[in-house]
Write a protein that holds these residues in place. Structure first.
Motif, mmCIF file in Angstrom:
data_model
loop_
_atom_site.group_PDB
_atom_site.id
_atom_site.type_symbol
_atom_site.label_atom_id
_atom_site.label_comp_id
_atom_site.label_asym_id
_atom_site.label_seq_id
_atom_site.Cartn_x
_atom_site.Cartn_y
_atom_site.Cartn_z
ATOM 1 N N LYS A 67 2.712 4.160 2.613
ATOM 2 C CA LYS A 67 2.293 5.560 2.658
ATOM 3 C C LYS A 67 2.629 6.276 1.357
ATOM 4 C CE LYS A 67 2.469 6.408 7.639
ATOM 5 N NZ LYS A 67 3.126 7.182 8.716
ATOM 6 N N ALA A 68 3.798 5.988 0.802
ATOM 7 C CA ALA A 68 4.192 6.646 -0.442
ATOM 8 C C ALA A 68 3.271 6.251 -1.589
ATOM 9 C CB ALA A 68 5.646 6.296 -0.776
ATOM 10 N N VAL A 69 2.926 4.965 -1.682
ATOM 11 C CA VAL A 69 2.041 4.508 -2.762
ATOM 12 C C VAL A 69 0.655 5.120 -2.600
ATOM 13 C CG1 VAL A 69 0.915 2.487 -3.737
ATOM 14 C CG2 VAL A 69 3.339 2.400 -3.172
ATOM 15 N N ALA A 70 0.152 5.122 -1.370
ATOM 16 C CA ALA A 70 -1.187 5.684 -1.142
ATOM 17 C C ALA A 70 -1.213 7.180 -1.457
ATOM 18 C CB ALA A 70 -1.605 5.434 0.304
ATOM 19 N N THR A 75 -2.886 11.618 -5.025
ATOM 20 C CA THR A 75 -2.598 12.893 -5.691
ATOM 21 C C THR A 75 -2.672 12.794 -7.206
ATOM 22 O OG1 THR A 75 -0.235 12.360 -5.542
ATOM 23 C CG2 THR A 75 -1.171 13.739 -3.797
ATOM 24 N N LYS A 76 -2.214 11.669 -7.773
ATOM 25 C CA LYS A 76 -2.144 11.546 -9.229
ATOM 26 C C LYS A 76 -3.439 10.989 -9.832
ATOM 27 C CE LYS A 76 2.142 12.961 -9.644
ATOM 28 N NZ LYS A 76 2.498 14.173 -10.400
ATOM 29 N N ALA A 77 -3.956 9.905 -9.242
ATOM 30 C CA ALA A 77 -5.122 9.238 -9.823
ATOM 31 C C ALA A 77 -6.409 9.485 -9.051
ATOM 32 C CB ALA A 77 -4.865 7.732 -9.899
ATOM 33 N N HIS A 78 -6.329 10.215 -7.922
ATOM 34 C CA HIS A 78 -7.504 10.483 -7.077
ATOM 35 C C HIS A 78 -8.166 9.177 -6.631
ATOM 36 C CE1 HIS A 78 -7.170 14.745 -8.053
ATOM 37 N NE2 HIS A 78 -7.070 14.415 -9.339
ATOM 38 N N LEU A 81 -6.825 4.766 -1.102
ATOM 39 C CA LEU A 81 -6.514 3.396 -0.708
ATOM 40 C C LEU A 81 -6.486 3.285 0.804
ATOM 41 C CD1 LEU A 81 -3.587 2.635 -3.199
ATOM 42 C CD2 LEU A 81 -5.968 1.962 -3.421
ATOM 43 N N ASN A 82 -6.904 2.120 1.297
ATOM 44 C CA ASN A 82 -6.873 1.833 2.728
ATOM 45 C C ASN A 82 -5.501 1.244 3.062
ATOM 46 O OD1 ASN A 82 -7.304 1.133 5.366
ATOM 47 N ND2 ASN A 82 -9.356 0.299 5.019
ATOM 48 N N THR A 83 -4.684 2.018 3.764
ATOM 49 C CA THR A 83 -3.306 1.583 4.045
ATOM 50 C C THR A 83 -3.264 0.385 4.990
ATOM 51 O OG1 THR A 83 -3.209 3.239 5.806
ATOM 52 C CG2 THR A 83 -2.362 3.862 3.637
ATOM 53 N N LYS A 84 -4.218 0.295 5.916
ATOM 54 C CA LYS A 84 -4.230 -0.836 6.850
ATOM 55 C C LYS A 84 -4.461 -2.151 6.113
ATOM 56 C CE LYS A 84 -5.772 1.771 10.897
ATOM 57 N NZ LYS A 84 -6.822 1.900 11.949
ATOM 58 N N LYS A 85 -5.416 -2.157 5.195
ATOM 59 C CA LYS A 85 -5.696 -3.389 4.441
ATOM 60 C C LYS A 85 -4.534 -3.751 3.525
ATOM 61 C CE LYS A 85 -10.739 -2.924 4.539
ATOM 62 N NZ LYS A 85 -11.980 -2.795 3.748
ATOM 63 N N LEU A 86 -3.915 -2.743 2.949
ATOM 64 C CA LEU A 86 -2.742 -3.038 2.117
ATOM 65 C C LEU A 86 -1.608 -3.618 2.954
ATOM 66 C CD1 LEU A 86 -2.609 0.077 -0.234
ATOM 67 C CD2 LEU A 86 -3.142 -2.269 -0.894
ATOM 68 N N TYR A 87 -1.439 -3.097 4.160
ATOM 69 C CA TYR A 87 -0.369 -3.604 5.025
ATOM 70 C C TYR A 87 -0.645 -5.029 5.488
ATOM 71 C CZ TYR A 87 3.353 -3.477 8.493
ATOM 72 O OH TYR A 87 4.490 -3.738 9.203
ATOM 73 N N GLN A 88 -1.962 -5.426 5.587
ATOM 74 C CA GLN A 88 -2.279 -6.804 5.967
ATOM 75 C C GLN A 88 -1.813 -7.802 4.916
ATOM 76 O OE1 GLN A 88 -6.454 -6.982 6.725
ATOM 77 N NE2 GLN A 88 -6.358 -5.704 8.581
ATOM 78 N N LEU A 97 -6.187 -3.337 -4.214
ATOM 79 C CA LEU A 97 -5.442 -3.402 -5.476
ATOM 80 C C LEU A 97 -6.376 -3.334 -6.678
ATOM 81 C CD1 LEU A 97 -2.859 -6.182 -4.561
ATOM 82 C CD2 LEU A 97 -2.405 -3.743 -4.745
ATOM 83 N N LEU A 98 -7.595 -3.852 -6.480
ATOM 84 C CA LEU A 98 -8.565 -3.861 -7.577
ATOM 85 C C LEU A 98 -8.971 -2.439 -7.970
ATOM 86 C CD1 LEU A 98 -10.214 -5.742 -9.389
ATOM 87 C CD2 LEU A 98 -12.007 -5.750 -7.654
#
Length: 346
Positions: A67-70, A75-78, A81-88, A97-98
């Protein structure tokens, strides 16, 4: 397409300077540790001063990290990200990541690698500039709060302007009388002079109180000095009765030790006396039981003799010659009674 995305991701990461080689086999199974490491490296690459906790040991820590990374990338780079896919943390996470790596790779191509690699001097300058702006930020926040409060009070005052306008016009329209104005001014001057006199009186009282307090403080200081000197003299001088007190204290110790010894002996003797009395009581009870048994036995024998004597008198006729035998039996019975009486007396 998945292979193409993966190859682009590996090439971009290698171009960005990621120190570890990434292969497709790393993402055949969920590998959250690698995904978290890559995400943290990309975030640091984007902004070195970020403060995202790298703990991913428990499930709660992993969710907080994602959640913090997303939130940071949004906020910074607009970048969304999909948090569910990152968590998988599998092949689907590579697509997410791409998104970040493509932005960094494009910035590196446009501005050059040297511009992208931020040196330590630049980071220190950035930190210094950020620290200098903190005070300005606090001042701006304070001013913003004051502006809001002043605006609210101004709004309330403007709401009362309708009533105040009428009173102001009435007071302006009234003709100004010099005598009345002079009278009001005199009253105001007298009131101000009275307040000034009260203030002077209070100041004089304060000065008197201060002088009194200083005199009391000096007096207490002198008393304290005298008491300290007296204490020092008392501590340095040995009292006249101290030798006698020490001798009496030594005698008291000796008397106390002798008292303890006598008390211990007395308690021991009392215990021995109680044991002796107990043994005597037991012997007396045993003797009484023996006497009681002997009395019962003698009574039984006497009854037996009486029964045997009566049987002999009923079966055999009384003759003159047999009179001597009965007398002998009577004597034996009397002797037995006498012996029982002597035993009972004893």
């Amino acid at each position: 397409p998945a292979l193409g995305c993966f190859s682009d991701f590996t090439e971009m990461m290698r171009a960005l300077g990621y120190p570890r080689l990434i292969s497709m086999e790393n993402f055949h199974t969920p590998n959250f540790m690698l995904v978290s490491e890559v995400l943290l490296w990309l975030v640091k690459r984007y902004e070195p001063q970020t403060d995202i906790p790298p703990d991913v040991e428990t499930e709660q820590d992993r969710v907080f990290f994602i959640k913090a990374v997303a939130q940071f990338m949004a906020t910074k780079a607009h970048i969304k990200l999909n948090t569910k896919k990152l968590y998988q943390a599998d092949g689907y996470a590579v697509k997410e990541l791409l998104k970040v790596t493509s932005v960094l790779y494009g910035a590196m191509n446009t501005k050059g690698v040297e511009r992208a690699d931020v040196s330590e001097e630049d980071s220190s300058k950035f930190k210094f500039d950020l620290g200098s702006k903190i005070a300005d930020l606090k001042a701006a926040r304070q001013l913003a709060s004051e502006i809001t409060s002043k605006g609210a009070s101004l709004y309330d005052l403007l709401g009362k302007e309708v009533e105040l306008r009428e009173a102001r016009t009435e007071s302006i329209a009234r003709p100004l009388e010099i005598n009345e104005a002079e009278k009001m001014m005199k009253i105001a001057i007298d009131y101000v002079l009275e307040q000034v006199q009260k203030t002077k009186d209070m100041l004089n009282n304060v000065a008197l109180d201060e002088a009194n307090l200083e005199a009391k403080i000096e007096k207490r200081k002198l008393e304290l000095e005298r008491s300290q000197k007296r204490l020092q003299t008392l501590q340095s001088v040995r009292p006249a009765f101290m030798d006698e007190y020490e001798k009496i204290e030594e005698q008291l110790q000796k008397q106390y030790s002798s008292y303890l010894e006598k008390f211990r002996n007395l308690t021991y003797m009392e215990q021995l006396l109680d044991d002796h009395r107990r043994t005597e009581q037991e012997m007396f009870e045993e003797a009484a039981n023996m006497l009681h048994l002997m009395q019962n036995r003698l009574k039984e024998e006497e009854q037996h003799l009486l029964k045997s004597g009566n049987n002999d008198d009923s079966d055999v006729e009384i003759q003159e010659d047999e009179g001597s035998d009965s007398e002998v039996e009577d004597r034996q019975i009397m002797k037995q009674r006498a012996t029982t009486e002597t035993l009972l007396q004893g």
